[in-house]
Design a protein around this motif. Structure first.
Motif, short mmCIF file in Angstrom:
data_model
loop_
_atom_site.label_atom_id
_atom_site.label_comp_id
_atom_site.label_asym_id
_atom_site.label_seq_id
_atom_site.Cartn_x
_atom_site.Cartn_y
_atom_site.Cartn_z
N CYS A 1 0.84 -1.21 0.00
CA CYS A 1 0.00 0.00 0.00
C CYS A 1 0.87 1.25 0.00
O CYS A 1 0.56 2.23 -0.70
CB CYS A 1 -0.94 0.00 1.20
N PHE B 1 -5.36 8.87 2.45
CA PHE B 1 -6.49 8.24 3.15
C PHE B 1 -6.96 7.00 2.41
O PHE B 1 -7.17 5.94 3.02
CB PHE B 1 -7.65 9.23 3.31
N MET C 1 -3.65 4.28 2.15
CA MET C 1 -3.00 3.80 3.37
C MET C 1 -3.99 3.42 4.48
O MET C 1 -3.62 2.71 5.41
CB MET C 1 -2.02 4.85 3.91
N PHE C 2 -5.23 3.89 4.40
CA PHE C 2 -6.20 3.55 5.43
C PHE C 2 -7.31 2.63 4.93
O PHE C 2 -7.67 1.68 5.59
CB PHE C 2 -6.79 4.82 6.05
N LEU C 3 -7.85 2.93 3.77
CA LEU C 3 -8.96 2.11 3.26
C LEU C 3 -8.49 0.87 2.53
O LEU C 3 -9.06 -0.21 2.70
CB LEU C 3 -9.85 2.95 2.34
#
Length: 169
Positions: free
Chosen positions: A39, A71, A74-76
């Motif tokens: 990612c 966002f 790296m997060f979803l």
């Protein structure tokens, strides 16, 4: 074997690489590392395109574009990848080819990590050429490589289970 050598070997013999990783006694922290590293590299691959887009359309700044990409990637994306790995394991179980969940995650995350060098090249091409057919065609090459590595990785995991080296969970 080193990570970069395993990535290069994945294009020649992905099943052997996945078998080797499984033979080393892979654990969840290592699989999570593969997920987050891929990612992170995908996020880096977006930078040239985001810079080009911000230059061509300054109504949305580069920092705003980077924040959105950060966002999303790296997060979803890690959560989405875990859901895809769960679906992959479920599909294999329905096809009566059960593999342990950790092995399914390894096959998926390793395939994604192995194609990130191609994604970095695609990011550079999209910055240089813009949204043209050649960049989109290269996207199909990336997708094909991903499916190739994932398919042989899953097949290696299935064969190890059939040979009695793993306990399906």
């Amino acid at each position: 074997m080193s990570l970069t050598l395993n990535i290069a070997r994945s294009y020649r013999d992905p099943a052997q690489v996945v078998r080797g990783l499984l033979g080393q006694g892979v654990r969840e922290p290592q699989v999570l590392f593969f997920n987050l590293l891929s990612c992170g590299l995908i996020f880096v691959a977006q930078w040239p395109r985001l810079s080009r887009d911000a230059t061509l359309d300054p109504s949305v700044t580069f920092e705003q574009r980077m924040g959105g990409a950060l966002f999303a990637v790296m997060f979803l994306l890690p959560l989405i990848l875990y859901a895809l790995a769960w679906a992959l394991q479920g599909g294999l179980r329905l096809a009566r080819m059960p593999v342990p969940g950790l092995w399914a995650r390894l096959a998926l995350f390793w395939a994604l990590l192995a194609v990130t060098p191609l994604m970095l090249v695609q990011g550079g091409l999209s910055a240089l050429l813009g949204p043209v057919g050649a960049v989109q065609a290269f996207g199909f090459v990336v997708a094909g490589a991903f499916i190739y590595i994932l398919g042989f990785g899953v097949r290696a995991a299935i064969r190890l289970v059939q040979d009695g080296h793993g306990t399906p969970r």
